[in-house]
Design a protein around this motif. Structure first.
Motif, PDB file in Angstrom:
ATOM      1  N   GLN A  90       0.848  -1.184   0.000  1.00  0.00           N
ATOM      2  CA  GLN A  90       0.000   0.000   0.000  1.00  0.00           C
ATOM      3  C   GLN A  90       0.885   1.236   0.000  1.00  0.00           C
ATOM      4  N   PHE A  91       0.250   2.400   0.083  1.00  0.00           N
ATOM      5  CA  PHE A  91       1.017   3.637   0.120  1.00  0.00           C
ATOM      6  C   PHE A  91       1.872   3.703   1.375  1.00  0.00           C
ATOM      7  N   SER A  92       3.026   4.295   1.236  1.00  0.00           N
ATOM      8  CA  SER A  92       3.874   4.545   2.384  1.00  0.00           C
ATOM      9  C   SER A  92       3.209   5.565   3.293  1.00  0.00           C
ATOM     10  N   GLU A  93       3.075   5.217   4.583  1.00  0.00           N
ATOM     11  CA  GLU A  93       2.461   6.144   5.532  1.00  0.00           C
ATOM     12  C   GLU A  93       3.278   7.425   5.650  1.00  0.00           C
ATOM     13  N   GLU A  94       4.597   7.304   5.584  1.00  0.00           N
ATOM     14  CA  GLU A  94       5.453   8.490   5.670  1.00  0.00           C
ATOM     15  C   GLU A  94       5.224   9.425   4.484  1.00  0.00           C
ATOM     16  N   SER A  95       5.092   8.855   3.297  1.00  0.00           N
ATOM     17  CA  SER A  95       4.859   9.683   2.107  1.00  0.00           C
ATOM     18  C   SER A  95       3.502  10.354   2.187  1.00  0.00           C
ATOM     19  N   MET A  96       2.484   9.613   2.634  1.00  0.00           N
ATOM     20  CA  MET A  96       1.154  10.201   2.769  1.00  0.00           C
ATOM     21  C   MET A  96       1.169  11.332   3.797  1.00  0.00           C
ATOM     22  N   PHE A  97       1.831  11.118   4.913  1.00  0.00           N
ATOM     23  CA  PHE A  97       1.917  12.153   5.946  1.00  0.00           C
ATOM     24  C   PHE A  97       2.632  13.396   5.411  1.00  0.00           C
ATOM     25  N   TYR A  98       3.683  13.172   4.631  1.00  0.00           N
ATOM     26  CA  TYR A  98       4.441  14.291   4.066  1.00  0.00           C
ATOM     27  C   TYR A  98       3.546  15.152   3.170  1.00  0.00           C
ATOM     28  N   LEU A  99       2.773  14.494   2.315  1.00  0.00           N
ATOM     29  CA  LEU A  99       1.901  15.237   1.407  1.00  0.00           C
ATOM     30  C   LEU A  99       0.747  15.901   2.154  1.00  0.00           C
ATOM     31  N   ARG A 100       0.148  15.176   3.084  1.00  0.00           N
ATOM     32  CA  ARG A 100      -0.993  15.744   3.840  1.00  0.00           C
ATOM     33  C   ARG A 100      -0.555  16.929   4.683  1.00  0.00           C
ATOM     34  N   SER A 101       0.662  16.848   5.224  1.00  0.00           N
ATOM     35  CA  SER A 101       1.148  17.947   6.075  1.00  0.00           C
ATOM     36  C   SER A 101       1.410  19.218   5.286  1.00  0.00           C
ATOM     37  N   ARG A 102       1.445  19.122   3.975  1.00  0.00           N
ATOM     38  CA  ARG A 102       1.643  20.287   3.117  1.00  0.00           C
ATOM     39  C   ARG A 102       0.352  20.738   2.459  1.00  0.00           C
ATOM     40  N   GLY A 103      -0.757  20.334   3.056  1.00  0.00           N
ATOM     41  CA  GLY A 103      -2.060  20.838   2.628  1.00  0.00           C
ATOM     42  C   GLY A 103      -2.667  20.116   1.450  1.00  0.00           C
ATOM     43  N   ILE A 104      -2.130  18.981   1.090  1.00  0.00           N
ATOM     44  CA  ILE A 104      -2.668  18.219  -0.028  1.00  0.00           C
ATOM     45  C   ILE A 104      -3.679  17.221   0.505  1.00  0.00           C
ATOM     46  N   GLY A 105      -4.897  17.253  -0.048  1.00  0.00           N
ATOM     47  CA  GLY A 105      -5.947  16.358   0.397  1.00  0.00           C
ATOM     48  C   GLY A 105      -5.608  14.899   0.141  1.00  0.00           C
ATOM     49  N   GLU A 106      -6.329  13.994   0.826  1.00  0.00           N
ATOM     50  CA  GLU A 106      -6.011  12.574   0.724  1.00  0.00           C
ATOM     51  C   GLU A 106      -6.149  12.053  -0.698  1.00  0.00           C
ATOM     52  N   ASP A 107      -7.256  12.411  -1.388  1.00  0.00           N
ATOM     53  CA  ASP A 107      -7.460  11.931  -2.754  1.00  0.00           C
ATOM     54  C   ASP A 107      -6.386  12.474  -3.687  1.00  0.00           C
ATOM     55  N   ALA A 108      -6.072  13.746  -3.541  1.00  0.00           N
ATOM     56  CA  ALA A 108      -5.034  14.345  -4.389  1.00  0.00           C
ATOM     57  C   ALA A 108      -3.671  13.714  -4.104  1.00  0.00           C
ATOM     58  N   ALA A 109      -3.424  13.402  -2.844  1.00  0.00           N
ATOM     59  CA  ALA A 109      -2.158  12.762  -2.485  1.00  0.00           C
ATOM     60  C   ALA A 109      -2.053  11.375  -3.106  1.00  0.00           C
ATOM     61  N   LYS A 110      -3.160  10.633  -3.084  1.00  0.00           N
ATOM     62  CA  LYS A 110      -3.157   9.307  -3.703  1.00  0.00           C
ATOM     63  C   LYS A 110      -2.915   9.408  -5.208  1.00  0.00           C
ATOM     64  N   ALA A 111      -3.557  10.406  -5.830  1.00  0.00           N
ATOM     65  CA  ALA A 111      -3.377  10.590  -7.269  1.00  0.00           C
ATOM     66  C   ALA A 111      -1.920  10.907  -7.599  1.00  0.00           C
ATOM     67  N   LEU A 112      -1.295  11.729  -6.790  1.00  0.00           N
ATOM     68  CA  LEU A 112       0.104  12.072  -7.012  1.00  0.00           C
ATOM     69  C   LEU A 112       1.002  10.841  -6.880  1.00  0.00           C
TER      70      LEU A 112
END
Length: 439
Positions: free
Chosen positions: A385-407
């Motif tokens: 699955q997605f790396s939790e660290e990568s997801m946290f990094y993107l979310r902490s910069r204001g990127i929504g969950e769906d947009a982060a997954k798309a990236l």
């Protein structure tokens, strides 16, 4: 033998072989009728695959064949130009070939023309040199029961032959339209022959006009890449709920040839099976197989590849990636066979998967079978699955969950799309992936 569960369907198929064989001219020295009859006998001996068939152990095709009472469809259905235009790739400068249920629609096509280029319906080219030499000659098709069924029952398809030293100046875009008024079983058959020192780029995509009837396509493509020839082949599978497909490609390479195959399977079609075999039947060949499958809902996508290293000093590289959403199921079976004569073989295979649905799963079987001692071969498989660290990094910069997954999916698929050498197609695929992940 064929199971009783689908016996009426099987009987309908066998009853049609005589009528179909009469539609295509004789092929000397053997008649096409004889080839069809031999193929039907072979299919009868093999039967349809079951879960006990090793190559189909994770895919129950009988589930899809018994969904509806299919009829064998051997004709083209009229299709509006607006439906075909939906397959257009923006900014792509290309020749266009439109096939409806495997039948060439010349009035809706812009065929490549020029000295050394032959493009037309299979039924009109059974006396062509390439057809006489190569049709139904690839040994990998012998044990594929659905390929033998196609040989017995195909009505038509696309024939391409490039004479020696011919280069097609821009990509050829083949639009495969599948449509029917009643649930139908469709059998397109194609043969592409690239003779010595030829080069071509061919893009395939599909269109499925809205209908309540289901089309099941069992298509077969034979490709020959002769000495020092090069083929770039892109297959973009964009389906609908009313479509199922078994797509078989058998490629044969000769000395110093180069074959680049890309397969993109995108969401919505409930069932897709891709059989891809490559016979490296010449020295100093290069083969690159790239695949990306993104499946959603309860979609089932099965990619089955076979790299057959027959001659020495050949290089093959295979990378398939999957993104499985919702309850989707993926299957990848990649086999590399290195014969004793195939010394100094370099063969590499990798299958990576992202499981993003709560019930999504993947069955992967990378296989190596080596009989030579001077080789470099490797294979690998990953699923996660997605790396939790990568997801946290993107979310902490204001990127929504769906947009982060798309990236992250875009990044995951980047090394596949980046290898596409047609800029308009590369951009089109990147846009499609982004839209899939943002919906």
């Amino acid at each position: 033998m064929t199971s009783d569960m689908i016996l009426p369907f099987y009987q309908a198929l066998t009853e049609d072989v005589n009528a179909l064989s009469a539609q295509v001219p004789s092929l000397a020295p053997d008649t096409l009728h004889d080839i069809r009859r031999e193929a039907l006998d072979r299919f009868t001996a093999l039967g349809l695959p079951t879960l006990k068939t090793e190559a189909w152990r994770y895919t129950n095709i009988q589930r899809y064949l018994k969904e509806f009472p299919y009829e064998l469809l051997t004709t083209a259905t009229p299709v509006a130009a607006e439906a075909i235009d939906k397959a257009a790739i923006p900014e792509l400068d290309c020749y266009r070939i439109v096939l409806v249920n495997g039948h060439l629609q010349a009035d809706q096509s812009a065929l490549p023309v020029g000295k050394g280029i032959t493009v037309g319906a299979m039924s009109a080219h059974t006396d062509a040199p390439g057809f006489v030499t190569y049709f139904n000659k690839q040994h990998h098709l012998v044990n594929e029961s659905l390929a033998t069924l196609n040989t017995a029952l195909f009505a038509d398809g696309l024939y391409i032959e490039l004479a020696a030293n011919t280069v097609i100046d821009k990509p050829v875009h083949i639009v495969n339209v599948y449509t029917c008024e009643r649930h139908a079983f469709i059998q397109p058959r194609h043969l592409w022959v690239l003779n010595k020192n030829t080069t071509a780029t061919i893009i395939e995509s599909s269109v499925h006009p809205e209908t309540t009837a289901v089309a099941f396509a069992n298509s077969v493509l034979e490709t020959v890449i002769a000495e020092n020839a090069e083929l770039w082949h892109y297959n973009v599978q964009q389906g609908e709920e009313s479509f199922r497909e078994v797509h078989t490609t058998a490629a044969q390479q000769h000395n110093n040839s180069r074959y680049h195959h890309f397969n993109f399977t995108l969401p919505n079609t409930p069932f897709t099976r891709n059989n891809l075999t490559v016979a490296l039947n010449g020295s100093h060949t290069e083969t690159n197989l790239n695949g990306l499958y993104i499946a959603n809902k309860s979609q089932h996508v099965d990619n089955h590849t076979f790299m057959d290293h027959i001659k020495p000093d050949c290089h093959s590289n295979e990378l398939y990636k999957g993104v499985l959403l919702d309850n989707a199921n993926g299957v990848f079976t990649g086999r590399i066979l290195v014969h004793q004569e195939a010394q100094k073989t370099n063969a590499f295979q990798q299958n990576n998967n992202l499981l993003l649905g709560s019930k999504a799963d993947i069955n992967s079987q990378p296989q190596l079978e080596i009989y030579a001692d001077d080789v470099k071969c490797s294979h690998g498989f990953t699923a996660g699955q997605f790396s939790e660290e990568s997801m946290f990094y993107l979310r902490s910069r204001g990127i929504g969950e769906d947009a982060a997954k798309a990236l992250m999916v875009n990044a995951f698929s980047h090394d596949i799309t980046e290898a596409v050498k047609v800029p308009a197609l590369q951009h089109y695929l990147q846009v499609q992936i982004a839209e899939i992940m943002n919906n």
